[in-house]
Design a protein around this motif. Structure first.
Motif, PDB file in Angstrom:
ATOM      1  N   UNK A  64       0.849  -1.196   0.000  1.00 51.43           N
ATOM      2  CA  UNK A  64       0.000   0.000   0.000  1.00 51.43           C
ATOM      3  C   UNK A  64       0.880   1.240   0.000  1.00 51.43           C
ATOM      4  N   UNK A  65       0.529   2.184  -0.891  1.00 45.62           N
ATOM      5  CA  UNK A  65       1.273   3.433  -1.024  1.00 45.62           C
ATOM      6  C   UNK A  65       0.276   4.576  -1.130  1.00 45.62           C
ATOM      7  N   UNK A  66       0.711   5.781  -0.922  1.00 48.16           N
ATOM      8  CA  UNK A  66      -0.075   7.003  -1.150  1.00 48.16           C
ATOM      9  C   UNK A  66      -1.523   6.895  -0.692  1.00 48.16           C
ATOM     10  N   UNK A  67      -1.748   7.128   0.547  1.00 45.64           N
ATOM     11  CA  UNK A  67      -3.088   7.042   1.123  1.00 45.64           C
ATOM     12  C   UNK A  67      -3.674   8.445   1.217  1.00 45.64           C
ATOM     13  N   UNK A  68      -4.877   8.619   0.722  1.00 43.65           N
ATOM     14  CA  UNK A  68      -5.583   9.899   0.803  1.00 43.65           C
ATOM     15  C   UNK A  68      -6.918   9.651   1.501  1.00 43.65           C
ATOM     16  N   UNK A  69      -7.136  10.360   2.606  1.00 44.42           N
ATOM     17  CA  UNK A  69      -8.373  10.201   3.379  1.00 44.42           C
ATOM     18  C   UNK A  69      -9.185  11.479   3.265  1.00 44.42           C
TER      19      UNK A  69
END
Length: 145
Positions: free
Chosen positions: A71-76
């Protein structure tokens, strides 16, 4: 009716500029090559939460997702209860990531799955195939290819 020389010059200049910009657009469309993306294994996925997320819950979800391999680059987006993330599909698919996240916490969430119709589209879902810009670009590409 006599048109002033300066008005003729102004209108001619505007017409010339519009013509040059149009020719530039056509040349750009005709010579643009498709971008070859080297990261064909990177996939974007989304998880929808049933309620808006507060800052503590968002940080917990971010930490739990970051600990999952691939998992990479998480945007919430806390106010909408949406988490968007990139992952390497050689390591884990979206189902595995969702299952691992669900095991790490008690979340009221569901994995976002697009419809078969949307998945089978050959163009960007944001671009309408009935739009003038799409038809114009396709026409220019057909002429020069």
């Amino acid at each position: 009716m006599k048109i002033n020389r300066k008005v003729k010059l102004f209108l001619g200049s505007i017409a010339g500029i519009v013509f040059l910009l149009f020719v530039t657009l056509v040349v750009h469309i005709a010579t643009a090559k498709p971008v070859e993306v080297d990261n064909a294994t990177i996939q974007i996925s989304r998880i929808d939460f049933n309620e808006p997320l507060d800052s503590l819950k968002s940080k917990e979800i971010h930490r739990n997702l970051k600990s999952i391999d691939g998992v990479k680059n998480i945007k919430i987006v806390p106010e909408k209860g949406v988490v968007v993330y990139f992952h390497d599909n050689r390591i884990a698919n979206s189902e595995q990531v969702f299952a691992q996240l669900s095991a790490k916490g008690d979340y009221q969430a569901e994995r976002f799955v697009i419809s078969d119709e949307l998945a089978s589209k050959k163009v960007c879902p944001a671009m309408s195939t009935d739009s003038f810009s799409y038809k114009f670009s396709r026409g220019i590409q057909r002429i020069f290819n």
